[in-house]
Write an enzyme that holds these catalytic residues in place. Structure first.
Site, PDB file in Angstrom:
ATOM      1  CG  HIS A  21      -0.994  -6.291  -7.808  1.00  0.00           C
ATOM      2  ND1 HIS A  21      -0.032  -5.541  -8.445  1.00  0.00           N
ATOM      3  CD2 HIS A  21      -2.129  -5.559  -7.863  1.00  0.00           C
ATOM      4  CE1 HIS A  21      -0.564  -4.405  -8.868  1.00  0.00           C
ATOM      5  NE2 HIS A  21      -1.833  -4.383  -8.527  1.00  0.00           N
ATOM      6  CG  LEU A  70       0.218  -8.373 -11.749  1.00  0.00           C
ATOM      7  CD1 LEU A  70       0.043  -9.888 -11.803  1.00  0.00           C
ATOM      8  CD2 LEU A  70      -0.994  -7.726 -11.072  1.00  0.00           C
ATOM      9  CD  GLN A  83     -10.645   1.631 -12.148  1.00  0.00           C
ATOM     10  OE1 GLN A  83     -11.315   0.615 -12.201  1.00  0.00           O
ATOM     11  NE2 GLN A  83      -9.679   1.787 -11.239  1.00  0.00           N
ATOM     12  CG  ASP A 127      -6.039   1.340  -4.294  1.00  0.00           C
ATOM     13  OD1 ASP A 127      -5.791   2.391  -4.876  1.00  0.00           O
ATOM     14  OD2 ASP A 127      -5.347   0.305  -4.414  1.00  0.00           O
ATOM     15  CD  GLN A 163     -10.268  -0.116  -5.608  1.00  0.00           C
ATOM     16  OE1 GLN A 163     -10.224   0.530  -6.646  1.00  0.00           O
ATOM     17  NE2 GLN A 163      -9.405  -1.074  -5.350  1.00  0.00           N
TER      18      GLN A 163
HETATM   19  P1  AMP Z   1      -4.701  -2.192  -8.941  1.00  0.00           P
HETATM   20  O1  AMP Z   1      -4.056  -3.129  -9.901  1.00  0.00           O
HETATM   21  O2  AMP Z   1      -3.887  -0.979  -8.630  1.00  0.00           O
HETATM   22  O3  AMP Z   1      -6.128  -1.895  -9.296  1.00  0.00           O
HETATM   23  O4  AMP Z   1      -4.764  -2.969  -7.555  1.00  0.00           O
HETATM   24  C1  AMP Z   1      -5.402  -4.216  -7.448  1.00  0.00           C
HETATM   25  C2  AMP Z   1      -5.533  -4.565  -6.003  1.00  0.00           C
HETATM   26  O5  AMP Z   1      -4.242  -4.620  -5.405  1.00  0.00           O
HETATM   27  C3  AMP Z   1      -6.338  -3.514  -5.203  1.00  0.00           C
HETATM   28  O6  AMP Z   1      -7.162  -4.171  -4.262  1.00  0.00           O
HETATM   29  C4  AMP Z   1      -5.263  -2.727  -4.529  1.00  0.00           C
HETATM   30  O7  AMP Z   1      -5.675  -2.090  -3.334  1.00  0.00           O
HETATM   31  C5  AMP Z   1      -4.244  -3.811  -4.253  1.00  0.00           C
HETATM   32  N1  AMP Z   1      -2.920  -3.206  -4.037  1.00  0.00           N
HETATM   33  C6  AMP Z   1      -2.269  -2.355  -4.857  1.00  0.00           C
HETATM   34  N2  AMP Z   1      -1.108  -1.976  -4.311  1.00  0.00           N
HETATM   35  C7  AMP Z   1      -1.032  -2.600  -3.110  1.00  0.00           C
HETATM   36  C8  AMP Z   1      -0.076  -2.604  -2.052  1.00  0.00           C
HETATM   37  N3  AMP Z   1       1.047  -1.876  -2.119  1.00  0.00           N
HETATM   38  N4  AMP Z   1      -0.321  -3.362  -0.968  1.00  0.00           N
HETATM   39  C9  AMP Z   1      -1.462  -4.104  -0.878  1.00  0.00           C
HETATM   40  N5  AMP Z   1      -2.402  -4.125  -1.838  1.00  0.00           N
HETATM   41  C10 AMP Z   1      -2.190  -3.391  -2.933  1.00  0.00           C
END
Ligand code: AMP
Length: 282
Positions: free
Chosen positions: A37, A33, A61, A152, A155
């Site tokens: 996050h 995290l 995935q 993302d 996504q």
């Molecule tokens: P992940 O752990 O990479 O699957 O991300 C979990 C959630 O956090 C997803 O909805 C991502 O789009 C969001 N997320 C990841 N990095 C960022 C960021 N830099 N800014 C905003 N949301 C993020």
């Protein structure tokens, strides 16, 4: 913060909150995290009675097994971070909990162009894997709202379409990209960059912001040429794609099209670390 590892335990706890009419916000993550996050957690806390985060590195995935092996994991650190921001519940299941006996619910949805362009072109099967796990997590948590980052972006559109097509009773909340002070979009993958790679990585967002600044002056093809030339001038970068698309549909924009919904999306390798970023042009 309470931590749950089994589907039954979190499901039973959340049922009690649902019965009391409490509103549940949910943030699915793959852990490692960072502030990006946490921004989703904090947004959920302002809008819901209960905030649930999940940490699950979803094997289906990952089209690249090396990427799955190398995915950073540090559950103890993640737990502390969630605890510090006052997240109510963490769901951290193992693979067997999510896909018992290796079984997964297939999702027969046609995502159309969303599953053909940009990320989908280079990561076959990725979004199907994402949709399957998010549907499974929604079934377990039954959130009223779920929070996704625009980092993302593709996504996010896939999940919005799935929720629409399956008429799932959850509101998807899109959250802005959180960046490091030097502009680099926060990502769990950033911690895998070498010192040298980390130093040049902000050039990716610099190029996107340059394109945004030039967007009212240049044509789409000129903009793309400018961005591509800048990125490719750094020998540490291997550009997988740099595209200008309509942010509503992800259709490629060409010179005579309306650019007002234009978004630039990029995927760039630094060594074996693949980074993505995007920016609205207007
Ligand atoms: P992940 O752990 O990479 O699957 O991300 C979990 C959630 O956090 C997803 O909805 C991502 O789009 C969001 N997320 C990841 N990095 C960022 C960021 N830099 N800014 C905003 N949301 C993020």
């Amino acid at each position: 913060m309470k931590i749950f590892e089994t589907v039954d335990s979190i499901h039973n706890t959340l049922i009690r909150h649902h019965e009391k009419g409490e509103i549940i916000g949910f943030i699915p993550t793959m852990g490692a995290l960072h502030e990006g996050h946490l921004s989703l957690i904090e947004k959920s806390q302002t809008e819901n009675d209960i905030t649930v985060a999940s940490i699950f590195v979803n094997p289906i995935q990952f089209n690249n097994p090396h990427d799955l092996d190398k995915y950073p994991r540090d559950l103890a650190r993640d737990e502390k971070m969630l605890q510090n921001v006052g997240c109510d519940y963490l769901f951290a299941p193992d693979v067997e909990e999510i896909y018992p006996g290796g079984k997964k619910e297939d999702i027969n949805l046609d995502f159309g162009r969303l599953d053909r362009v940009l990320e989908a072109k280079f990561r076959p099967g990725h979004f199907k894997g994402v949709a399957i796990v998010v549907k499974r997590l929604f079934d377990i948590i039954s959130p009223d709202r779920a929070y996704f980052g625009k980092k993302d972006y593709q996504q996010l559109l896939i999940i919005e379409k799935m929720v629409h097509d399956l008429q799932l009773p959850v509101k998807i909340v899109a959250c802005p990209i959180v960046r490091e002070p030097d502009g680099l979009a926060m990502s769990s993958r950033n911690m895998r960059l070498s010192i040298r790679e980390r130093m040049v990585a902000p050039q990716i967002s610099e190029v996107l912001f340059l394109m945004k600044n030039e967007a009212s002056r240049l044509s789409v093809s000129e903009l793309k040429k400018l961005g591509t030339r800048k990125l490719e001038s750094n020998p540490l970068f291997r550009v997988e794609y740099l595209e200008i698309v309509d942010k509503r549909t992800l259709a490629m924009i060409s010179d005579n099209d309306d650019m007002s919904y234009g978004m630039v999306c990029a995927a760039v390798y630094l060594g074996d670390v693949r980074l993505i970023d995007n920016l609205e042009l207007f």
